[in-house]
Write an enzyme that holds these catalytic residues in place. Sequence first.
Site, mmCIF file in Angstrom:
data_model
loop_
_atom_site.group_PDB
_atom_site.id
_atom_site.type_symbol
_atom_site.label_atom_id
_atom_site.label_comp_id
_atom_site.label_asym_id
_atom_site.label_seq_id
_atom_site.Cartn_x
_atom_site.Cartn_y
_atom_site.Cartn_z
ATOM 1 C CB CYS A 42 43.045 22.891 23.534
ATOM 2 S SG CYS A 42 42.292 22.747 21.903
ATOM 3 C CG ASP A 93 42.935 15.242 21.048
ATOM 4 O OD1 ASP A 93 41.874 15.633 20.548
ATOM 5 O OD2 ASP A 93 43.647 15.945 21.787
ATOM 6 C CG HIS A 137 40.660 17.614 22.979
ATOM 7 N ND1 HIS A 137 41.871 17.980 22.448
ATOM 8 C CD2 HIS A 137 40.070 18.772 23.373
ATOM 9 C CE1 HIS A 137 42.010 19.297 22.513
ATOM 10 N NE2 HIS A 137 40.932 19.804 23.073
#
Lengths: 360, 116
Positions: free
Chosen positions: A151, A305, A334
Amino acid sequence: MSTSAAPIDASIEARVRREVERAIQRNVKGVQYLRSSDPVMGATPKDVIYRRGTLQLYHYRPVASEIYRVPIVMVMSLVSKAYIFDLGPGQSLVEFLINCGFDVYMIDWGTPRPEDRRLRLESYVLDFIPDCIARVQVDSGEPDVSMVAYCMGGTLGVMYAALHTDGPLKNLACFTTPVNFEGMGLHRQWSDRRYFDVDRLVDTLGNVPPEMLYSSFEMLRPVQRIAGQIKLWDNMWDDEFVRSYRMFDRWGADQVPFPGECFRQTTKELMWENRLYKNELELNGRRVDLHNITVPFLHVMAEHDHIAPFAATKELSTLVGSADKQDLVLKGGHVSLVAGPNAVRRMWPALDAWLSVRSV
Amino acid sequence: MWREWIVQSERQWNKFFNDVMGTDQYNQAMSRFMDIYLNGQKTLGEMMGRYLTGLNVATRSDVLAIGERLAAIDDRLTAIERHLGSPSGTDEASSSPASTAARPPRTRRPPAPAKG
Protein backbone atom coordinates in the site's frame (compact mmCIF):
# COMPACT_ATOMS: atom_id res chain seq x y z
CA MET A 1 -41.93 -42.78 -7.25
CA SER A 2 -41.07 -44.07 -3.83
CA THR A 3 -37.48 -44.90 -4.92
CA SER A 4 -36.73 -41.25 -5.87
CA ALA A 5 -38.56 -39.80 -2.86
CA ALA A 6 -36.40 -41.68 -0.35
CA PRO A 7 -33.06 -39.96 -1.24
CA ILE A 8 -34.80 -36.55 -1.24
CA ASP A 9 -36.18 -37.22 2.26
CA ALA A 10 -32.72 -38.30 3.41
CA SER A 11 -31.17 -35.19 1.91
CA ILE A 12 -33.73 -32.91 3.60
CA GLU A 13 -33.23 -34.75 6.86
CA ALA A 14 -29.44 -34.32 6.62
CA ARG A 15 -29.78 -30.60 5.88
CA VAL A 16 -32.22 -30.09 8.79
CA ARG A 17 -29.91 -32.05 11.08
CA ARG A 18 -26.91 -29.95 9.96
CA GLU A 19 -28.77 -26.66 10.46
CA VAL A 20 -29.94 -27.70 13.94
CA GLU A 21 -26.40 -28.74 14.90
CA ARG A 22 -25.03 -25.45 13.61
CA ALA A 23 -27.70 -23.49 15.50
CA ILE A 24 -26.66 -25.22 18.73
CA GLN A 25 -22.98 -24.65 17.96
CA ARG A 26 -23.65 -20.97 17.23
CA ASN A 27 -25.13 -20.49 20.69
CA VAL A 28 -22.42 -22.46 22.48
CA LYS A 29 -19.56 -20.85 20.56
CA GLY A 30 -21.22 -17.44 20.63
CA VAL A 31 -20.91 -17.45 24.42
CA GLN A 32 -17.28 -18.61 24.13
CA TYR A 33 -16.64 -15.82 21.61
CA LEU A 34 -17.85 -13.15 24.01
CA ARG A 35 -15.77 -14.57 26.87
CA SER A 36 -12.51 -15.20 25.01
CA SER A 37 -9.69 -12.72 24.54
CA ASP A 38 -8.26 -11.50 21.22
CA PRO A 39 -6.08 -13.95 19.27
CA VAL A 40 -2.32 -13.49 19.52
CA MET A 41 -0.89 -11.88 16.40
CA GLY A 42 2.57 -10.99 15.12
CA ALA A 43 4.04 -13.91 17.06
CA THR A 44 6.50 -15.37 14.55
CA PRO A 45 9.84 -15.53 16.45
CA LYS A 46 11.90 -12.42 15.78
CA ASP A 47 14.61 -10.15 17.18
CA VAL A 48 14.52 -6.39 17.25
CA ILE A 49 17.82 -5.43 15.67
CA TYR A 50 17.30 -1.66 15.65
CA ARG A 51 15.12 0.91 17.34
CA ARG A 52 14.77 4.56 16.52
CA GLY A 53 11.91 6.57 17.98
CA THR A 54 8.83 4.43 17.40
CA LEU A 55 10.49 2.59 14.50
CA GLN A 56 11.59 -1.00 15.08
CA LEU A 57 13.48 -3.17 12.64
CA TYR A 58 12.74 -6.86 13.08
CA HIS A 59 14.71 -9.84 11.94
CA TYR A 60 12.66 -13.05 11.78
CA ARG A 61 14.57 -16.14 12.82
CA PRO A 62 15.18 -18.41 9.83
CA VAL A 63 13.83 -21.96 10.02
CA ALA A 64 15.20 -23.42 6.78
CA SER A 65 18.51 -25.28 6.76
CA GLU A 66 19.74 -23.00 3.97
CA ILE A 67 18.39 -19.63 2.92
CA TYR A 68 18.43 -17.48 -0.21
CA ARG A 69 21.36 -15.10 -0.45
CA VAL A 70 19.38 -11.87 -0.73
CA PRO A 71 17.45 -10.81 2.38
CA ILE A 72 13.97 -9.28 2.16
CA VAL A 73 12.97 -6.02 3.86
CA MET A 74 9.23 -5.57 4.29
CA VAL A 75 7.90 -2.02 4.40
CA MET A 76 4.47 -1.32 5.81
CA SER A 77 2.05 1.51 5.11
CA LEU A 78 1.95 4.49 7.47
CA VAL A 79 -1.74 4.11 8.25
CA SER A 80 -1.89 0.54 9.58
CA LYS A 81 -0.05 -1.80 11.89
CA ALA A 82 2.63 -4.02 10.39
CA TYR A 83 1.30 -7.29 11.79
CA ILE A 84 -0.98 -7.73 8.78
CA PHE A 85 2.13 -9.46 7.38
CA ASP A 86 2.20 -11.78 10.40
CA LEU A 87 -1.38 -12.41 11.53
CA GLY A 88 -1.07 -15.90 12.96
CA PRO A 89 0.15 -19.42 12.21
CA GLY A 90 -0.99 -20.42 8.71
CA GLN A 91 -2.09 -16.84 7.99
CA SER A 92 1.28 -15.15 8.10
CA LEU A 93 3.13 -14.01 5.00
CA VAL A 94 6.30 -13.72 7.10
CA GLU A 95 5.97 -17.32 8.28
CA PHE A 96 5.36 -18.44 4.68
CA LEU A 97 8.47 -16.63 3.42
CA ILE A 98 10.78 -17.96 6.13
CA ASN A 99 9.43 -21.46 5.51
CA CYS A 100 10.26 -20.97 1.82
CA GLY A 101 13.86 -20.17 2.80
CA PHE A 102 13.94 -16.38 2.72
CA ASP A 103 15.76 -14.24 5.26
CA VAL A 104 13.10 -11.74 6.33
CA TYR A 105 13.38 -8.30 7.96
CA MET A 106 10.54 -5.89 8.56
CA ILE A 107 10.35 -2.16 9.23
CA ASP A 108 7.58 -1.53 11.75
CA TRP A 109 6.88 2.21 11.95
CA GLY A 110 5.16 1.75 15.30
CA THR A 111 2.58 4.23 16.60
CA PRO A 112 3.66 7.83 15.89
CA ARG A 113 3.75 10.00 19.01
CA PRO A 114 2.60 13.61 19.12
CA GLU A 115 6.21 14.81 18.73
CA ASP A 116 6.42 12.86 15.44
CA ARG A 117 4.02 15.35 13.84
CA ARG A 118 6.91 16.97 11.92
CA LEU A 119 7.89 13.78 10.06
CA ARG A 120 7.67 14.22 6.30
CA LEU A 121 7.95 11.94 3.29
CA GLU A 122 11.63 12.91 3.23
CA SER A 123 12.06 11.49 6.74
CA TYR A 124 10.88 8.08 5.57
CA VAL A 125 12.33 7.96 2.06
CA LEU A 126 15.69 9.66 2.60
CA ASP A 127 16.40 8.76 6.21
CA PHE A 128 14.51 5.88 7.87
CA ILE A 129 14.40 3.42 4.97
CA PRO A 130 18.07 3.89 3.92
CA ASP A 131 19.10 3.72 7.59
CA CYS A 132 17.21 0.42 8.08
CA ILE A 133 18.57 -1.02 4.84
CA ALA A 134 22.13 -0.21 5.98
CA ARG A 135 21.41 -2.09 9.23
CA VAL A 136 20.08 -5.06 7.25
CA GLN A 137 23.23 -5.09 5.12
CA VAL A 138 25.38 -5.18 8.24
CA ASP A 139 23.22 -7.73 10.05
CA SER A 140 22.94 -10.09 7.09
CA GLY A 141 26.42 -9.47 5.70
CA GLU A 142 24.92 -9.16 2.23
CA PRO A 143 25.32 -6.15 -0.07
CA ASP A 144 21.96 -6.70 -1.82
CA VAL A 145 18.45 -6.39 -0.45
CA SER A 146 14.97 -7.07 -1.85
CA MET A 147 12.08 -4.88 -0.76
CA VAL A 148 8.48 -6.03 -0.34
CA ALA A 149 6.13 -3.14 0.35
CA TYR A 150 2.40 -2.82 0.89
CA CYS A 151 0.00 0.00 0.00
CA MET A 152 1.51 3.36 0.99
CA GLY A 153 4.62 1.45 2.04
CA GLY A 154 4.92 0.69 -1.67
CA THR A 155 4.64 4.38 -2.50
CA LEU A 156 7.52 5.04 -0.08
CA GLY A 157 9.37 2.06 -1.58
CA VAL A 158 9.20 3.32 -5.17
CA MET A 159 10.26 6.80 -4.01
CA TYR A 160 13.24 5.24 -2.24
CA ALA A 161 14.11 3.11 -5.29
CA ALA A 162 13.89 6.11 -7.62
CA LEU A 163 16.22 8.20 -5.44
CA HIS A 164 18.76 5.46 -4.62
CA THR A 165 19.52 4.03 -8.03
CA ASP A 166 23.08 3.11 -7.03
CA GLY A 167 21.88 1.65 -3.71
CA PRO A 168 21.66 -1.94 -2.54
CA LEU A 169 18.16 -2.63 -3.85
CA LYS A 170 18.10 -5.80 -5.96
CA ASN A 171 14.36 -6.47 -6.33
CA LEU A 172 11.24 -4.47 -5.56
CA ALA A 173 7.82 -6.08 -5.05
CA CYS A 174 4.88 -3.80 -4.29
CA PHE A 175 1.34 -4.72 -3.34
CA THR A 176 -1.61 -2.44 -4.15
CA THR A 177 0.53 0.66 -4.41
CA PRO A 178 -1.28 3.84 -5.46
CA VAL A 179 0.54 6.09 -7.89
CA ASN A 180 -2.20 7.91 -9.81
CA PHE A 181 -4.07 9.67 -7.04
CA GLU A 182 -6.80 10.83 -9.42
CA GLY A 183 -8.00 7.24 -9.17
CA MET A 184 -8.36 7.29 -5.38
CA GLY A 185 -12.17 7.51 -5.57
CA LEU A 186 -13.98 8.80 -2.51
CA HIS A 187 -10.79 9.61 -0.62
CA ARG A 188 -9.90 12.07 -3.38
CA GLN A 189 -13.38 13.59 -3.32
CA TRP A 190 -13.33 13.93 0.47
CA SER A 191 -10.01 15.72 0.32
CA ASP A 192 -11.26 18.18 -2.31
CA ARG A 193 -9.31 21.39 -1.66
CA ARG A 194 -12.49 23.50 -1.88
CA TYR A 195 -13.83 21.87 1.28
CA PHE A 196 -10.95 20.15 3.04
CA ASP A 197 -8.67 22.50 4.98
CA VAL A 198 -5.68 20.24 5.55
CA ASP A 199 -3.54 23.08 6.95
CA ARG A 200 -6.05 23.84 9.68
CA LEU A 201 -6.47 20.15 10.49
CA VAL A 202 -2.73 19.55 10.89
CA ASP A 203 -2.05 22.88 12.62
CA THR A 204 -4.78 22.17 15.17
CA LEU A 205 -4.35 18.44 15.80
CA GLY A 206 -0.71 17.75 14.98
CA ASN A 207 -1.01 14.12 13.92
CA VAL A 208 -4.19 12.93 12.23
CA PRO A 209 -6.04 10.88 14.89
CA PRO A 210 -6.47 7.16 14.19
CA GLU A 211 -10.24 7.41 14.74
CA MET A 212 -10.46 9.82 11.82
CA LEU A 213 -8.52 7.46 9.56
CA TYR A 214 -10.57 4.48 10.74
CA SER A 215 -13.83 6.30 10.00
CA SER A 216 -12.62 7.28 6.54
CA PHE A 217 -11.89 3.63 5.70
CA GLU A 218 -15.15 2.42 7.23
CA MET A 219 -17.11 4.96 5.22
CA LEU A 220 -15.84 3.49 1.97
CA ARG A 221 -18.01 0.44 2.72
CA PRO A 222 -20.49 1.72 5.33
CA VAL A 223 -22.60 -1.45 5.52
CA GLN A 224 -19.68 -3.86 5.59
CA ARG A 225 -19.48 -3.94 9.39
CA ILE A 226 -23.16 -4.86 9.86
CA ALA A 227 -23.05 -7.45 7.08
CA GLY A 228 -19.81 -8.80 8.53
CA GLN A 229 -21.40 -9.32 11.92
CA ILE A 230 -24.31 -11.18 10.34
CA LYS A 231 -21.83 -13.40 8.51
CA LEU A 232 -19.93 -13.91 11.76
CA TRP A 233 -23.09 -15.09 13.49
CA ASP A 234 -23.95 -17.35 10.57
CA ASN A 235 -20.47 -18.92 10.71
CA MET A 236 -20.06 -18.95 14.47
CA TRP A 237 -19.95 -22.77 14.38
CA ASP A 238 -16.82 -22.59 12.19
CA ASP A 239 -13.77 -22.06 14.43
CA GLU A 240 -11.48 -21.20 11.54
CA PHE A 241 -13.84 -18.53 10.19
CA VAL A 242 -14.22 -16.98 13.65
CA ARG A 243 -10.47 -16.96 14.25
CA SER A 244 -9.85 -15.33 10.89
CA TYR A 245 -12.67 -12.79 11.42
CA ARG A 246 -11.30 -11.75 14.79
CA MET A 247 -7.78 -11.25 13.47
CA PHE A 248 -8.89 -9.11 10.53
CA ASP A 249 -11.39 -7.20 12.66
CA ARG A 250 -8.77 -6.39 15.28
CA TRP A 251 -6.18 -5.37 12.71
CA GLY A 252 -8.72 -3.19 10.86
CA ALA A 253 -9.64 -1.35 14.05
CA ASP A 254 -6.02 -1.02 15.18
CA GLN A 255 -5.23 2.16 13.26
CA VAL A 256 -2.32 4.45 14.02
CA PRO A 257 -2.07 8.25 13.88
CA PHE A 258 -0.74 9.70 10.64
CA PRO A 259 2.19 12.09 11.18
CA GLY A 260 0.77 15.56 10.53
CA GLU A 261 3.36 17.05 8.15
CA CYS A 262 3.47 13.85 6.13
CA PHE A 263 -0.34 13.93 5.87
CA ARG A 264 -0.24 17.57 4.74
CA GLN A 265 2.38 16.70 2.12
CA THR A 266 0.53 13.59 0.95
CA THR A 267 -2.73 15.51 0.63
CA LYS A 268 -1.28 18.50 -1.19
CA GLU A 269 1.42 16.96 -3.35
CA LEU A 270 -0.02 13.54 -4.08
CA MET A 271 -3.79 13.83 -3.67
CA TRP A 272 -4.27 17.37 -5.00
CA GLU A 273 -1.39 17.84 -7.42
CA ASN A 274 -0.76 14.16 -8.29
CA ARG A 275 2.95 15.01 -8.49
CA LEU A 276 4.37 11.49 -8.25
CA TYR A 277 2.34 10.41 -11.26
CA LYS A 278 3.20 13.56 -13.19
CA ASN A 279 6.90 13.13 -12.44
CA GLU A 280 6.94 16.44 -10.56
CA LEU A 281 7.44 15.31 -6.96
CA GLU A 282 10.59 16.59 -5.28
CA LEU A 283 12.02 15.43 -1.96
CA ASN A 284 14.78 17.64 -0.56
CA GLY A 285 15.10 19.22 -3.98
CA ARG A 286 15.57 15.89 -5.79
CA ARG A 287 12.96 14.88 -8.34
CA VAL A 288 11.39 11.47 -7.78
CA ASP A 289 11.51 10.07 -11.30
CA LEU A 290 10.11 6.54 -11.32
CA HIS A 291 11.77 5.92 -14.69
CA ASN A 292 15.05 5.79 -12.76
CA ILE A 293 14.00 2.48 -11.18
CA THR A 294 15.79 -0.28 -13.03
CA VAL A 295 15.70 -3.20 -10.59
CA PRO A 296 13.35 -6.17 -11.25
CA PHE A 297 9.88 -4.97 -10.32
CA LEU A 298 6.67 -6.80 -9.41
CA HIS A 299 3.36 -5.09 -8.74
CA VAL A 300 0.50 -7.17 -7.35
CA MET A 301 -2.93 -5.54 -7.46
CA ALA A 302 -6.38 -6.58 -6.30
CA GLU A 303 -9.35 -6.56 -8.66
CA HIS A 304 -11.81 -5.37 -6.01
CA ASP A 305 -9.59 -3.05 -4.00
CA HIS A 306 -11.74 -0.27 -2.50
CA ILE A 307 -8.92 1.40 -0.53
CA ALA A 308 -6.27 1.69 -3.25
CA PRO A 309 -8.55 1.25 -6.28
CA PHE A 310 -7.29 -0.41 -9.43
CA ALA A 311 -7.55 2.96 -11.20
CA ALA A 312 -4.95 4.37 -8.80
CA THR A 313 -2.55 1.43 -8.93
CA LYS A 314 -2.69 0.01 -12.45
CA GLU A 315 -0.21 2.39 -14.11
CA LEU A 316 2.66 2.04 -11.66
CA SER A 317 4.68 -0.46 -13.67
CA THR A 318 4.34 1.60 -16.85
CA LEU A 319 6.08 4.47 -15.02
CA VAL A 320 8.89 2.29 -13.70
CA GLY A 321 11.96 2.07 -15.94
CA SER A 322 12.84 -1.58 -15.20
CA ALA A 323 13.24 -3.94 -18.13
CA ASP A 324 12.25 -6.87 -15.90
CA LYS A 325 8.81 -5.87 -14.60
CA GLN A 326 5.56 -7.67 -14.11
CA ASP A 327 1.98 -6.80 -13.16
CA LEU A 328 -0.18 -9.33 -11.41
CA VAL A 329 -3.88 -8.66 -10.96
CA LEU A 330 -5.50 -11.09 -8.53
CA LYS A 331 -9.03 -11.62 -7.31
CA GLY A 332 -9.78 -10.18 -3.90
CA GLY A 333 -9.66 -6.91 -2.03
CA HIS A 334 -7.06 -4.67 -0.46
CA VAL A 335 -6.49 -6.79 2.64
CA SER A 336 -7.42 -10.25 1.36
CA LEU A 337 -4.65 -9.82 -1.22
CA VAL A 338 -1.94 -10.06 1.45
CA ALA A 339 -3.56 -12.13 4.22
CA GLY A 340 -6.23 -14.79 4.55
CA PRO A 341 -7.16 -17.85 2.49
CA ASN A 342 -7.22 -15.90 -0.79
CA ALA A 343 -3.64 -14.71 -0.26
CA VAL A 344 -2.43 -18.16 0.81
CA ARG A 345 -3.78 -19.65 -2.43
CA ARG A 346 -2.93 -16.90 -4.88
CA MET A 347 -0.51 -14.16 -3.92
CA TRP A 348 1.99 -15.89 -1.65
CA PRO A 349 3.00 -18.64 -4.11
CA ALA A 350 3.26 -16.03 -6.88
CA LEU A 351 5.56 -13.88 -4.73
CA ASP A 352 7.69 -16.89 -3.81
CA ALA A 353 8.03 -17.89 -7.46
CA TRP A 354 8.99 -14.35 -8.52
CA LEU A 355 11.43 -13.66 -5.69
CA SER A 356 13.16 -17.04 -5.39
CA VAL A 357 14.76 -16.93 -8.84
CA ARG A 358 15.93 -13.36 -8.20
CA SER A 359 17.31 -13.93 -4.70
CA VAL A 360 20.40 -16.03 -5.41
CA MET B 1 -31.05 -17.87 -0.38
CA TRP B 2 -30.94 -15.35 2.50
CA ARG B 3 -27.15 -15.37 2.43
CA GLU B 4 -27.22 -14.25 -1.19
CA TRP B 5 -29.74 -11.58 -0.19
CA ILE B 6 -27.34 -10.29 2.49
CA VAL B 7 -24.51 -10.05 -0.04
CA GLN B 8 -26.68 -8.25 -2.58
CA SER B 9 -28.12 -5.89 0.02
CA GLU B 10 -24.67 -5.04 1.33
CA ARG B 11 -23.52 -4.21 -2.19
CA GLN B 12 -26.57 -2.08 -2.95
CA TRP B 13 -26.51 -0.15 0.32
CA ASN B 14 -22.76 0.46 0.05
CA LYS B 15 -23.27 1.83 -3.45
CA PHE B 16 -26.15 4.02 -2.29
CA PHE B 17 -24.12 5.51 0.58
CA ASN B 18 -21.05 5.92 -1.62
CA ASP B 19 -23.15 7.84 -4.16
CA VAL B 20 -24.42 10.13 -1.41
CA MET B 21 -20.96 10.62 0.07
CA GLY B 22 -19.52 11.49 -3.31
CA THR B 23 -21.67 14.63 -3.69
CA ASP B 24 -20.62 18.23 -3.16
CA GLN B 25 -23.39 18.67 -0.59
CA TYR B 26 -21.92 15.88 1.53
CA ASN B 27 -18.43 17.39 1.26
CA GLN B 28 -19.78 20.77 2.33
CA ALA B 29 -21.56 19.20 5.31
CA MET B 30 -18.37 17.34 6.32
CA SER B 31 -16.40 20.57 5.96
CA ARG B 32 -18.79 22.36 8.36
CA PHE B 33 -18.62 19.46 10.80
CA MET B 34 -14.81 19.51 10.66
CA ASP B 35 -14.86 23.27 11.22
CA ILE B 36 -16.90 22.88 14.40
CA TYR B 37 -14.75 19.97 15.60
CA LEU B 38 -11.47 21.83 15.04
CA ASN B 39 -12.80 25.00 16.69
CA GLY B 40 -13.81 22.93 19.71
CA GLN B 41 -10.40 21.23 19.86
CA LYS B 42 -8.57 24.57 19.57
CA THR B 43 -10.67 26.24 22.27
CA LEU B 44 -10.30 23.25 24.59
CA GLY B 45 -6.52 23.14 24.03
CA GLU B 46 -6.16 26.85 24.77
CA MET B 47 -8.30 26.66 27.91
CA MET B 48 -6.40 23.65 29.20
CA GLY B 49 -3.08 25.36 28.43
CA ARG B 50 -4.07 28.47 30.42
CA TYR B 51 -5.32 26.32 33.30
CA LEU B 52 -2.12 24.25 33.49
CA THR B 53 0.05 27.36 33.19
CA GLY B 54 -1.90 28.85 36.11
CA LEU B 55 -1.14 25.73 38.15
CA ASN B 56 2.54 26.01 37.16
CA VAL B 57 2.37 22.60 35.50
CA ALA B 58 3.84 21.64 32.09
CA THR B 59 1.33 22.02 29.27
CA ARG B 60 0.95 19.70 26.29
CA SER B 61 3.04 22.08 24.18
CA ASP B 62 5.84 21.99 26.78
CA VAL B 63 5.86 18.17 26.79
CA LEU B 64 5.78 18.12 22.98
CA ALA B 65 8.72 20.51 22.84
CA ILE B 66 10.74 18.23 25.14
CA GLY B 67 9.77 15.22 23.01
CA GLU B 68 10.87 17.01 19.85
CA ARG B 69 14.22 17.96 21.39
CA LEU B 70 14.79 14.35 22.45
CA ALA B 71 13.92 13.16 18.95
CA ALA B 72 16.37 15.70 17.50
CA ILE B 73 19.11 14.41 19.83
CA ASP B 74 18.26 10.85 18.78
CA ASP B 75 18.54 11.83 15.11
CA ARG B 76 21.90 13.53 15.70
CA LEU B 77 23.24 10.46 17.47
CA THR B 78 22.11 8.29 14.55
CA ALA B 79 23.80 10.65 12.09
CA ILE B 80 27.04 10.63 14.12
CA GLU B 81 26.92 6.85 14.32
CA ARG B 82 26.40 6.61 10.57
CA HIS B 83 29.23 9.08 9.98
CA LEU B 84 31.51 6.88 12.08
CA GLY B 85 30.56 4.00 9.83
CA SER B 86 29.23 1.67 12.47
CA PRO B 87 25.52 1.17 11.84
CA SER B 88 25.52 -1.83 14.10
CA GLY B 89 22.68 -0.46 16.20
CA THR B 90 22.67 1.10 19.60
CA ASP B 91 20.05 -1.30 20.77
CA GLU B 92 21.03 -4.05 23.15
CA ALA B 93 18.82 -6.46 21.22
CA SER B 94 21.24 -6.32 18.30
CA SER B 95 23.77 -8.24 20.32
CA SER B 96 21.33 -10.70 21.80
CA PRO B 97 22.32 -14.36 21.47
CA ALA B 98 19.35 -15.08 19.22
CA SER B 99 20.37 -12.47 16.64
CA THR B 100 24.07 -13.32 16.64
CA ALA B 101 23.59 -17.09 16.66
CA ALA B 102 24.93 -18.96 13.64
CA ARG B 103 22.58 -18.54 10.73
CA PRO B 104 21.90 -20.97 7.92
CA PRO B 105 24.15 -20.64 4.85
CA ARG B 106 22.89 -18.42 2.04
CA THR B 107 23.22 -21.12 -0.55
CA ARG B 108 19.60 -21.93 -1.29
CA ARG B 109 18.65 -22.27 -4.96
CA PRO B 110 15.13 -21.94 -6.36
CA PRO B 111 13.37 -25.20 -7.19
CA ALA B 112 13.85 -26.31 -10.81
CA PRO B 113 10.86 -25.40 -13.00
CA ALA B 114 8.46 -28.30 -13.60
CA LYS B 115 8.94 -29.90 -17.00
CA GLY B 116 6.11 -30.33 -19.43
